[in-house]
Design an enzyme around this catalytic site. Structure first.
Site, PDB file in Angstrom:
ATOM      1  N   GLU B  50       1.157  -1.186   0.334  1.00  0.00           N
ATOM      2  CA  GLU B  50       0.274   0.194  -0.746  1.00  0.00           C
ATOM      3  C   GLU B  50       0.997   1.840  -0.064  1.00  0.00           C
ATOM      4  OE1 GLU B  50      -0.763  -2.625   1.783  1.00  0.00           O
ATOM      5  OE2 GLU B  50      -2.930  -3.375   1.840  1.00  0.00           O
ATOM      6  N   PHE B 112     -11.258  -7.637  13.846  1.00  0.00           N
ATOM      7  CA  PHE B 112     -10.310  -7.749  12.561  1.00  0.00           C
ATOM      8  C   PHE B 112      -9.563  -6.838  11.565  1.00  0.00           C
ATOM      9  CE2 PHE B 112      -8.740 -10.443   8.540  1.00  0.00           C
ATOM     10  CZ  PHE B 112      -7.240 -10.939   9.208  1.00  0.00           C
ATOM     11  N   GLN B 113      -9.090  -7.246  11.977  1.00  0.00           N
ATOM     12  CA  GLN B 113      -7.822  -6.242  10.796  1.00  0.00           C
ATOM     13  C   GLN B 113      -8.363  -4.752  11.370  1.00  0.00           C
ATOM     14  OE1 GLN B 113      -7.598  -7.334   6.754  1.00  0.00           O
ATOM     15  NE2 GLN B 113      -5.447  -7.863   6.813  1.00  0.00           N
ATOM     16  N   LYS B 162     -17.093  -1.270   6.098  1.00  0.00           N
ATOM     17  CA  LYS B 162     -17.798  -1.838   5.294  1.00  0.00           C
ATOM     18  C   LYS B 162     -19.386  -2.348   4.899  1.00  0.00           C
ATOM     19  CE  LYS B 162     -17.458  -6.831   4.062  1.00  0.00           C
ATOM     20  NZ  LYS B 162     -16.336  -8.183   3.959  1.00  0.00           N
ATOM     21  N   MET B 479      24.569   9.870   2.555  1.00  0.00           N
ATOM     22  CA  MET B 479      24.729  10.983   2.813  1.00  0.00           C
ATOM     23  C   MET B 479      24.484  10.870   4.181  1.00  0.00           C
ATOM     24  SD  MET B 479      23.265  14.353   2.450  1.00  0.00           S
ATOM     25  CE  MET B 479      22.970  14.884   1.151  1.00  0.00           C
TER      26      MET B 479
END
Lengths: 163, 573
Positions: B50, B112-113, B162, B479
């Protein structure tokens, strides 16, 4: 220097956390923050007491105003305004303490709003200095519990914070 | 006719003329993915992580000016998007990121999630919404696009539980044509009195400077900035984010300013008497030590965000407004007046600037037996005639790209300037490709950064996305190593990247073309070959001088006039 920021914010879930989160993320001081819905239930009025020099407070005001949910914002630093805070304090009140407390409450134009054999609950309203003074006047061992509302403020005269 | 929430979402995206969404499916967005499958207006690009989705959408947006759109699932899908949100937020890039959420009835149950992405993303988005009802879905999407793309742009998250996308729950739908928000009305025009004061002050300058940043690009006001600068004949410097907003090949352009900017830009900033700052925010990498910044300057600052003004540095003439609008007004005031800058002091000022330019602060060893990173970028710029889209990651290669690729147009230089996100370049280049199918695109990166989102090579294969990756491989986190050399007596703590992959085999396994280049004489040929391969992604692994430093440099605590120059510069031809 102490500043009061007053604002109207959309009364939506999470609105308070947007303001609180901004202050912690940017390291701004909050001495007190109060929030409640207004006569228009879609809006909440929030009063924030903060500390900082003029540049810092200008930034605080701009950053707060930038939050998408903030509808209007004013800073009551220069503006003549009235501010009040409400405190309830539970005092031990036995024997001679009862009369002494009653006398003190009268001097501070407070109210005793709950009484038992051994305690008083006293309500005091005023600016923060007056409330501090009341607490200083009560012997510390007598103070059982303190709850303060934080400051609310409003401008004097015609100017009104409205949508 | 009635639609489900998922269908409404795509109707809205279609109404917003969204071409591509970058995303990754998961449980909480399955209804949405099912509706996606049954429509054709919006094309979905399946990324591999993502973070890649957000950077790709970001690259798409930076290269076009249109909002980038992502679709990710709840919980880890949403948290993986957070780095991309913060990247876009810091650089004011308009994104609309749609996150799935567990059903409303399960919010707060540690389902969940489930995660509170509204809380997590709050400090790194312009705004976010948890959609509370199907009836409010379309309006919320309208608001999200409005907020993301107006004023100072930024990312907006829409968190959709959802149950609100359930195909069985359907309502009539109409997309609002306009949206009015009492709490959000960004400024457009500046105050006319301030604009006159600004022009007066500019005309009175003897040592003027124009300091332009990313706000000029975001405000689509490069042409106005160029017109104003040319009318006045004043020197122009750009921030890292502003490169391309003024043509680099123009004589009035004196280079980037700040930590690794040109000596002449920084010296001119230090000595100037009037500074016009446009769409720039006086970032610490630009100003150096703030108490020594622009000690003689009276400052005019144009910015669409009032909180940027006087945040880090006091300003004499603040102008809050859209940069294009304000610059148009300034040009109009200038054309009404007969006054023009006094040519005598201006020509003396230019003489002074030319003496600083003679220091040639970007110069490097062109006779080295090792490949110099500067040479790779310089050659690439020459071969592409400064017309390519260049994305980058973060580190030395980013600075070399900014110094040596000369951008004549806005939206060609695409880098994470504010947040400094390693891993940005590869997915961003992918996003640029979708927006510009025929353009030349390169990701200038290093072996450290490129590995942070290298999984997107797989996405590139799936969609036939071709561009060139110029990997300036020095085996170090360059760097970090440079700072350790300068300030920690060369104690290279964890800055050596051991056990690097064989990048050629790696990219070949993803179906792309890989090459190793280890001699300066092979650089041009390899670049030509890569540029010629329009339909293949080419990964050029340049084995460069491992200890090259980025010069010049303003070190921590130093001012613009205290730049550290390359100590070997007198030896360079």
């Amino acid at each position: 220097m102490r500043h009061i920021i007053s604002l109207l914010i959309e009364n939506e879930s999470g609105a308070l956390s947007r303001v609180a989160g901004l202050y912690s993320a940017r390291g701004y001081n909050i001495e007190s923050l109060t929030v409640a819905p207004t006569d228009d239930p879609s809006l909440s009025r929030m009063t924030i007491v903060t500390y900082g020099n003029d540049t810092v407070v200008e930034q605080i005001a701009k950053q707060t105003d930038k939050l998408i949910d903030v509808v209007r914002l004013v800073t009551y630093t220069e503006t003549p305004h009235v501010e009040r805070e409400l405190m309830m304090v539970k005092l031990r009140a036995v024997g001679s303490q009862r009369e002494e407390a009653t006398r003190l409450v009268a001097i501070f134009r407070g109210k005793i709003v709950d009484v038992t054999d051994s305690t008083y609950v006293v309500e005091v309203t005023g600016d923060s200095g007056k409330i501090d003074a009341f607490l200083a006047a009560v012997p510390s061992e007598q103070i059982l519990e303190v709850v303060r509302s934080g400051v609310v403020g409003i401008a004097r005269g015609e100017s009104a914070l409205k949508v | 006719m009635e639609f489900s929430g998922a269908e409404i979402l795509f109707k809205c995206l279609e109404a917003e003329e969204v071409e591509y969404i970058f995303g990754y499916p998961g449980g909480a967005v399955l209804h949405i993915y099912d509706a996606l499958y049954q429509q054709e207006a919006v094309k979905h690009i399946l990324v591999r992580h993502e973070q890649g989705a957000t950077h790709a959408a970001d690259g798409y947006s930076r290269s076009t000016g249109k909002p980038g759109v992502c679709l990710v699932t709840s919980g880890p899908g949403a948290t993986n998007a957070v780095t991309g949100l913060a990247t876009a937020y810091t650089d004011s890039i308009p994104l609309v990121v749609i996150t799935g959420q567990v059903p409303q009835a399960m919010i707060g149950t540690d389902a969940f999630q489930e995660c509170d992405i509204i809380g997590i993303s709050r400090p790194c988005v312009k705004h976010n919404f948890l959609v509370d009802s199907l009836e409010n879905l379309a309006t919320t999407i309208k608001k999200a696009f409005h907020i993301a793309t107006t004023g100072r742009p930024g990312p907006v998250v829409i968190d959709i539980p959802k149950n609100l996308t359930d195909p069985k729950v359907r309502i009539p739908f109409e997309y609002p044509a306009e949206i009015e928000m009492r709490s959000y009305k960004p400024a457009t025009a500046g105050i006319s009195g301030d604009i006159r004061r600004a022009v007066d002050l500019l005309l009175s300058a003897k040592k003027p400077m124009i300091y332009a940043g990313g706000g000029v690009i975001l405000g689509e006001s490069s042409s106005q900035l160029t017109a104003l600068s040319r009318e006045l004949g004043y020197p122009v410097t750009n921030t890292l984010m502003g490169l391309g907003c003024y043509p680099a090949s123009d004589d009035q352009f004196i280079g980037m300013l700040g930590m690794h900017g040109t000596y002449e830009s920084n010296m001119a900033m230090h000595e100037c008497d009037v500074l016009l700052a446009v769409g720039a925010r006086f970032d610490d990498r630009v100003t150096g030590q703030i108490d020594t910044f622009c000690p003689y300057a009276r400052v005019i600052h144009i910015d669409v965000d009032p909180s940027n003004i006087a945040k880090n540095f006091p300003v004499e003439v603040p102008i809050v407004g859209d940069t294009g609008h304000v610059l148009d007004d300034m040009l109009a005031v200038l054309s009404e007046t007969n006054r023009r800058p006094d040519p005598e002091p201006l020509s003396q000022w230019w003489d002074q600037i030319k003496s600083w330019q003679a220091v040639n602060s970007y110069n490097y060893d062109r006779n080295s037996d090792l490949i110099k990173p500067q040479y790779v970028v310089e050659k690439y710029c020459e071969l592409t005639e400064g017309q390519a889209f260049v994305t980058s990651d973060v580190g030395q290669h980013q600075m070399f790209a900014a110094q040596f690729y000369r951008f004549d147009q806005p939206r060609r230089w695409i880098n994470s300037g504010g947040l400094g996100t390693m891993g940005f370049g590869l997915p961003a280049a992918m996003g640029v490709r979708f927006a510009h199918p025929d353009a030349e695109i390169a990701c200038v990166t290093g072996e450290g950064s490129v590995q942070m989102c290298i999984q997107e090579l797989s996405t590139c294969k799936q969609y036939g996305v071709a561009f060139n990756i110029l990997n300036l491989n020095n085996g170090y986190l360059g760097m970090v190593r440079q700072w350790q050399e300068f300030t920690y007596e060369s104690r290279y703590s964890s800055s050596y990247v051991d056990a690097l992959p064989d990048f050629v085999k790696l990219v070949e396994s993803y179906g792309h073309v890989g090459m190793v280049i280890d001699k300066p004489g092979d650089v041009e040929g390899a670049l030509r070959e890569a540029i010629a391969q329009k339909d293949r992604l080419c990964f050029l692994d340049f084995r460069i001088d491992t200890e090259e430093n980025v010069y010049p440099m303003i070190e921590q605590g130093k001012g613009h006039h205290q730049m550290r120059l390359n100590p070997r510069r007198s030896e360079f031809s």
